[in-house]
Design a protein around this motif. Structure first.
Motif, PDB file in Angstrom:
ATOM      1  N   MET A   1     -19.776 -69.156  54.287  1.00 11.14           N
ATOM      2  CA  MET A   1     -21.538 -67.987  54.587  1.00 11.14           C
ATOM      3  C   MET A   1     -21.262 -67.932  52.973  1.00 11.14           C
ATOM      4  O   MET A   1     -22.478 -67.101  52.007  1.00 11.14           O
ATOM      5  CB  MET A   1     -20.522 -66.658  54.813  1.00 11.14           C
ATOM      6  CG  MET A   1     -20.596 -67.813  56.296  1.00 11.14           C
ATOM      7  SD  MET A   1     -22.738 -67.845  56.950  1.00 11.14           S
ATOM      8  CE  MET A   1     -23.752 -66.984  56.592  1.00 11.14           C
ATOM      9  N   CYS A   2     -20.452 -67.455  51.348  1.00 13.60           N
ATOM     10  CA  CYS A   2     -21.026 -67.364  50.262  1.00 13.60           C
ATOM     11  C   CYS A   2     -21.683 -68.112  49.536  1.00 13.60           C
ATOM     12  O   CYS A   2     -22.258 -68.244  48.746  1.00 13.60           O
ATOM     13  CB  CYS A   2     -19.790 -67.552  50.077  1.00 13.60           C
ATOM     14  SG  CYS A   2     -18.043 -68.620  48.868  1.00 13.60           S
ATOM     15  N   MET A   3     -21.427 -69.774  50.183  1.00 12.55           N
ATOM     16  CA  MET A   3     -22.227 -70.614  49.509  1.00 12.55           C
ATOM     17  C   MET A   3     -24.260 -70.457  49.958  1.00 12.55           C
ATOM     18  O   MET A   3     -25.256 -70.709  49.842  1.00 12.55           O
ATOM     19  CB  MET A   3     -22.115 -71.835  50.179  1.00 12.55           C
ATOM     20  CG  MET A   3     -22.201 -73.046  48.531  1.00 12.55           C
ATOM     21  SD  MET A   3     -21.421 -74.111  49.055  1.00 12.55           S
ATOM     22  CE  MET A   3     -22.967 -75.598  49.048  1.00 12.55           C
TER      23      MET A   3
ATOM     24  N   VAL B   1     -11.547 -66.755  55.442  1.00 11.86           N
ATOM     25  CA  VAL B   1     -12.690 -65.428  54.982  1.00 11.86           C
ATOM     26  C   VAL B   1     -12.040 -66.144  53.663  1.00 11.86           C
ATOM     27  O   VAL B   1     -10.540 -66.193  53.341  1.00 11.86           O
ATOM     28  CB  VAL B   1     -12.239 -63.668  55.043  1.00 11.86           C
ATOM     29  CG1 VAL B   1     -12.502 -63.318  54.104  1.00 11.86           C
ATOM     30  CG2 VAL B   1     -12.354 -63.437  56.130  1.00 11.86           C
ATOM     31  N   CYS B   2     -13.137 -66.159  53.079  1.00 15.76           N
ATOM     32  CA  CYS B   2     -12.914 -67.552  51.403  1.00 15.76           C
ATOM     33  C   CYS B   2     -12.358 -65.579  50.522  1.00 15.76           C
ATOM     34  O   CYS B   2     -12.765 -64.608  50.572  1.00 15.76           O
ATOM     35  CB  CYS B   2     -13.863 -67.625  50.829  1.00 15.76           C
ATOM     36  SG  CYS B   2     -15.306 -66.325  49.952  1.00 15.76           S
ATOM     37  N   ALA B   3     -11.152 -66.142  49.553  1.00 17.10           N
ATOM     38  CA  ALA B   3     -10.431 -65.319  49.083  1.00 17.10           C
ATOM     39  C   ALA B   3     -11.769 -64.430  47.809  1.00 17.10           C
ATOM     40  O   ALA B   3     -11.224 -63.804  47.105  1.00 17.10           O
ATOM     41  CB  ALA B   3      -9.790 -66.322  47.885  1.00 17.10           C
ATOM     42  N   HIS B   4     -12.539 -65.753  47.351  1.00 17.29           N
ATOM     43  CA  HIS B   4     -13.474 -65.163  46.441  1.00 17.29           C
ATOM     44  C   HIS B   4     -14.493 -64.117  46.501  1.00 17.29           C
ATOM     45  O   HIS B   4     -15.027 -63.264  45.452  1.00 17.29           O
ATOM     46  CB  HIS B   4     -14.497 -66.547  45.828  1.00 17.29           C
ATOM     47  CG  HIS B   4     -13.056 -67.777  45.381  1.00 17.29           C
ATOM     48  ND1 HIS B   4     -13.773 -68.990  45.139  1.00 17.29           N
ATOM     49  CD2 HIS B   4     -11.772 -67.189  45.135  1.00 17.29           C
ATOM     50  CE1 HIS B   4     -11.831 -69.148  44.583  1.00 17.29           C
ATOM     51  NE2 HIS B   4     -10.949 -68.548  44.496  1.00 17.29           N
ATOM     52  N   HIS B   5     -15.076 -64.288  47.463  1.00 16.98           N
ATOM     53  CA  HIS B   5     -16.243 -62.940  48.252  1.00 16.98           C
ATOM     54  C   HIS B   5     -15.957 -62.475  49.616  1.00 16.98           C
ATOM     55  O   HIS B   5     -17.203 -61.314  50.207  1.00 16.98           O
ATOM     56  CB  HIS B   5     -17.391 -64.435  48.262  1.00 16.98           C
ATOM     57  CG  HIS B   5     -17.869 -64.527  47.516  1.00 16.98           C
ATOM     58  ND1 HIS B   5     -17.108 -66.005  47.161  1.00 16.98           N
ATOM     59  CD2 HIS B   5     -18.774 -65.249  46.519  1.00 16.98           C
ATOM     60  CE1 HIS B   5     -17.941 -66.528  45.721  1.00 16.98           C
ATOM     61  NE2 HIS B   5     -18.134 -65.819  45.320  1.00 16.98           N
ATOM     62  N   LEU B   6     -14.299 -62.999  49.839  1.00 21.54           N
ATOM     63  CA  LEU B   6     -14.469 -61.885  51.503  1.00 21.54           C
ATOM     64  C   LEU B   6     -15.540 -62.367  52.512  1.00 21.54           C
ATOM     65  O   LEU B   6     -15.614 -61.713  53.443  1.00 21.54           O
ATOM     66  CB  LEU B   6     -14.412 -60.517  51.210  1.00 21.54           C
ATOM     67  CG  LEU B   6     -13.108 -60.421  50.063  1.00 21.54           C
ATOM     68  CD1 LEU B   6     -12.946 -58.552  50.431  1.00 21.54           C
ATOM     69  CD2 LEU B   6     -11.562 -60.831  50.526  1.00 21.54           C
TER      70      LEU B   6
HETATM   71 ZN   LIG Z   1     -16.419 -67.796  48.361  1.00 22.96          ZN
END
Ligand SMILES: [Zn+2]
Length: 191
Positions: free
Chosen positions: A147-149, A76-81
């Motif tokens: 997925m945030c991209m 899970v990305c730190a910036h967008h979860l």
């Molecule tokens: Zn992200």
């Protein structure tokens, strides 16, 4: 980890979004989601004393590269979860110690199960391997789709590649080339 806070946080998120928390689908979502985040997605954060069982190499062992390819990465990305997922290749050249091959997969899993950025995940895996085995060299490559991209911003599901190289993987061109070639092979079920 504080499960009550996590559950309240998810409830607040849904309330903030204006979702009807009384509907059948959402009624248990804060509880269910908190459990998933704590027990599964971020289980690496709750497991403090992860260490590796290692074995001495035999006297006649001529050290060569140990590689595990196509290790699943789910994080899970730190910036967008939001999730990012893909594959890792982990390799090392033993000096005095070896570890079981499945442990390489286990290290990736342990560091994947927390919110973070892919660059740090890659370094964390390589650092851990270096600390635990003191190998002649180590290398980690992670390729992942974020997925945030894909779901926001540029809406593009490109694959991001990150690498972390240690010891002979950095200093010896032929070792690095062998590792990079192995990291670029297709998985057997995709051939
Ligand atoms: Zn992200």
């Amino acid at each position: 980890m504080d499960k009550v806070k996590v559950r309240q946080g998810i409830q607040l998120l849904l309330e903030g979004l204006g979702v009807d928390l009384e509907s059948d689908h959402f009624r248990d979502t804060p509880e269910r989601t908190a459990k998933a985040w704590i027990d599964e997605l971020c289980s690496g954060l709750g497991e403090k004393n992860f260490s590796l069982t290692t074995f001495p190499v035999g006297a006649n062992y001529e050290s060569s590269m140990v590689v595990l390819q196509h290790i699943p990465v789910r994080s899970v990305c730190a910036h967008h979860l939001l999730p990012f997922y893909g594959e890792a290749t982990v390799a090392y050249i033993p000096d005095k110690r070896l570890c079981g091959l499945s442990k390489l997969s286990r290290i990736v899993d342990y560091y994947s199960r927390r919110p973070q950025v892919q660059e740090e995940l890659t370094c964390d895996i390589a650092n851990f391997l270096s600390e635990q085995l003191s190998p002649k060299g180590a290398g980690v490559i992670v390729k992942a789709t974020h997925m945030c991209m894909a779901m926001r911003g540029v809406s593009h599901d490109g694959v991001m590649t990150t690498s972390s190289l240690k010891g002979s993987f950095l200093s010896e061109g032929n070792v690095r080339a062998e590792f990079m070639a192995l990291a670029n092979t297709q998985s057997l079920n995709k051939l």
